[in-house]
Design a protein around this motif. Structure first.
Motif, mmCIF file in Angstrom:
data_model
loop_
_atom_site.group_PDB
_atom_site.id
_atom_site.type_symbol
_atom_site.label_atom_id
_atom_site.label_comp_id
_atom_site.label_asym_id
_atom_site.label_seq_id
_atom_site.Cartn_x
_atom_site.Cartn_y
_atom_site.Cartn_z
ATOM 1 N N PHE A 151 9.056 15.371 1.667
ATOM 2 C CA PHE A 151 8.357 14.233 2.251
ATOM 3 C C PHE A 151 8.874 12.955 1.608
ATOM 4 O O PHE A 151 9.429 12.971 0.512
ATOM 5 N N SER A 152 8.689 11.848 2.312
ATOM 6 C CA SER A 152 9.078 10.552 1.752
ATOM 7 C C SER A 152 7.820 9.813 1.326
ATOM 8 O O SER A 152 6.742 10.014 1.876
ATOM 9 N N LYS A 153 7.989 8.958 0.335
ATOM 10 C CA LYS A 153 6.856 8.201 -0.186
ATOM 11 C C LYS A 153 7.345 6.811 -0.586
ATOM 12 O O LYS A 153 8.408 6.667 -1.180
ATOM 13 N N ASN A 154 6.557 5.807 -0.254
ATOM 14 C CA ASN A 154 6.832 4.437 -0.663
ATOM 15 C C ASN A 154 5.597 3.951 -1.403
ATOM 16 O O ASN A 154 4.485 4.009 -0.873
ATOM 17 N N ASP A 155 5.775 3.487 -2.628
ATOM 18 C CA ASP A 155 4.643 3.058 -3.450
ATOM 19 C C ASP A 155 4.018 1.749 -2.996
ATOM 20 O O ASP A 155 2.973 1.362 -3.480
ATOM 21 N N GLN A 196 8.451 -1.072 -2.309
ATOM 22 C CA GLN A 196 9.833 -0.601 -2.401
ATOM 23 C C GLN A 196 10.555 -0.924 -1.093
ATOM 24 O O GLN A 196 9.966 -0.828 -0.015
ATOM 25 N N ASN A 197 11.841 -1.285 -1.186
ATOM 26 C CA ASN A 197 12.610 -1.576 0.028
ATOM 27 C C ASN A 197 12.756 -0.330 0.893
ATOM 28 O O ASN A 197 12.752 -0.426 2.118
ATOM 29 N N GLN A 198 12.912 0.815 0.277
ATOM 30 C CA GLN A 198 13.094 2.072 0.996
ATOM 31 C C GLN A 198 12.206 3.131 0.363
ATOM 32 O O GLN A 198 11.914 3.087 -0.828
ATOM 33 N N ALA A 199 11.803 4.097 1.172
ATOM 34 C CA ALA A 199 11.006 5.209 0.655
ATOM 35 C C ALA A 199 11.891 6.131 -0.184
ATOM 36 O O ALA A 199 13.108 6.148 -0.049
ATOM 37 N N VAL A 200 11.257 6.906 -1.052
ATOM 38 C CA VAL A 200 11.942 7.892 -1.883
ATOM 39 C C VAL A 200 11.633 9.263 -1.305
ATOM 40 O O VAL A 200 10.495 9.529 -0.896
ATOM 41 N N LEU A 201 12.643 10.133 -1.262
ATOM 42 C CA LEU A 201 12.457 11.480 -0.735
ATOM 43 C C LEU A 201 12.061 12.408 -1.883
ATOM 44 O O LEU A 201 12.722 12.440 -2.920
ATOM 45 N N TYR A 202 10.972 13.153 -1.691
ATOM 46 C CA TYR A 202 10.469 14.068 -2.706
ATOM 47 C C TYR A 202 10.535 15.499 -2.198
ATOM 48 O O TYR A 202 10.476 15.742 -0.995
ATOM 49 N N VAL A 203 10.614 16.433 -3.149
ATOM 50 C CA VAL A 203 10.555 17.854 -2.829
ATOM 51 C C VAL A 203 9.478 18.482 -3.707
ATOM 52 O O VAL A 203 9.336 18.138 -4.873
ATOM 53 N N GLN A 204 8.710 19.378 -3.111
ATOM 54 C CA GLN A 204 7.652 20.076 -3.836
ATOM 55 C C GLN A 204 7.843 21.558 -3.569
ATOM 56 O O GLN A 204 7.782 22.009 -2.418
ATOM 57 N N LYS A 205 8.095 22.335 -4.625
ATOM 58 C CA LYS A 205 8.422 23.750 -4.453
ATOM 59 C C LYS A 205 7.199 24.595 -4.113
ATOM 60 O O LYS A 205 7.264 25.468 -3.297
ATOM 61 N N ASN A 206 6.078 24.345 -4.731
ATOM 62 C CA ASN A 206 4.832 25.044 -4.424
ATOM 63 C C ASN A 206 3.737 24.001 -4.252
ATOM 64 O O ASN A 206 3.700 23.024 -4.981
ATOM 65 N N TYR A 209 0.858 -1.188 0.000
ATOM 66 C CA TYR A 209 0.000 0.000 0.000
ATOM 67 C C TYR A 209 0.893 1.238 0.000
ATOM 68 O O TYR A 209 2.012 1.219 0.497
ATOM 69 N N GLU A 210 0.392 2.295 -0.588
ATOM 70 C CA GLU A 210 1.142 3.550 -0.680
ATOM 71 C C GLU A 210 1.172 4.235 0.680
ATOM 72 O O GLU A 210 0.155 4.312 1.371
ATOM 73 N N ARG A 211 2.349 4.731 1.085
ATOM 74 C CA ARG A 211 2.467 5.424 2.373
ATOM 75 C C ARG A 211 3.434 6.592 2.259
ATOM 76 O O ARG A 211 4.371 6.560 1.469
ATOM 77 N N TYR A 212 3.178 7.596 3.083
ATOM 78 C CA TYR A 212 3.952 8.833 3.079
ATOM 79 C C TYR A 212 4.571 9.062 4.449
ATOM 80 O O TYR A 212 3.983 8.727 5.470
#
Length: 192
Positions: free
Chosen positions: A129-133, A136-146, A114-117
């Motif tokens: 924020f981090s997100k795992n689809d 995935q073994n590890q979450a991915v770190l995301y950046v959102q400018k606006n 399940y998807e988690r943040y």
């Protein structure tokens, strides 16, 4: 003489709950279950690898504390690697005999998919924020400018380069440094 009745009742209840040891019924529970009978080892059939005890003693403010297995903390020592390999051989030899192992794996995969943040953090006008689809073994770190815009991948927390992998353990985002990385090199880590 007056004897309080509630403590007496409590003692009688405890005495009634006392285990009388294994009964014939409980001793045959595993053998009656065909699935468990195939994987229940007898204590005499399991030969565990020898685990050396060292004479390491640390002094903490005048208190001596034995640390018999300190040598196992050195993950790169040949002795530790050999011990882990022997333990894994025993463990996976046992696990491979479980006839319903594939059903357990399939069920756990379905539960964990399940998807988690992670908890979002705003720093310097950007949302991290981090997100795992799901698997995935590890979450991915995301950046959102606006806020209304789409996010972009900031970094993957597991960088694979067989036969080793670099796992991101912690990211601290601050105004001074956009990201402070705490990592651990995983020798021979699976890169799936």
């Amino acid at each position: 003489m007056h004897i309080p009745k509630y403590p007496l009742l409590a003692l009688l209840a405890l005495a009634a709950c006392r285990s009388a040891g294994p009964t014939a019924k409980s001793a045959t529970t595993y053998s009656a279950n065909p699935h468990m009978a195939a994987v229940t080892p007898s204590s005499s059939s399991v030969k565990y690898p020898e685990t050396r005890k060292s004479d390491q003693v640390d002094d903490y403010h005048g208190t001596s504390v034995a640390d018999l297995y300190r040598w196992l903390e050195d993950l790169d020592s040949p002795e530790t690697k050999a011990w882990v390999e022997a333990q894994n051989k025993l463990t996976f030899g046992y696990l491979e005999k479980i006839p319903f192992r594939d059903q357990i794996r399939e069920r756990l995969t379905n539960i964990w998919n399940y998807e988690r943040y992670g908890v979002p953090q705003v720093e310097d006008g950007q949302l991290y924020f981090s997100k795992n689809d799901g698997l995935q073994n590890q979450a991915v770190l995301y950046v959102q400018k606006n806020a209304p815009r789409a996010c972009q991948k900031f970094c993957s927390t597991q960088i694979s380069s067989p036969p080793t992998a670099l796992q991101l353990l912690q990211v601290l985002i601050s105004p001074m440094t956009i990201a402070t990385w705490r990592t651990r090199l995983l020798a021979g880590a699976p890169t799936g």
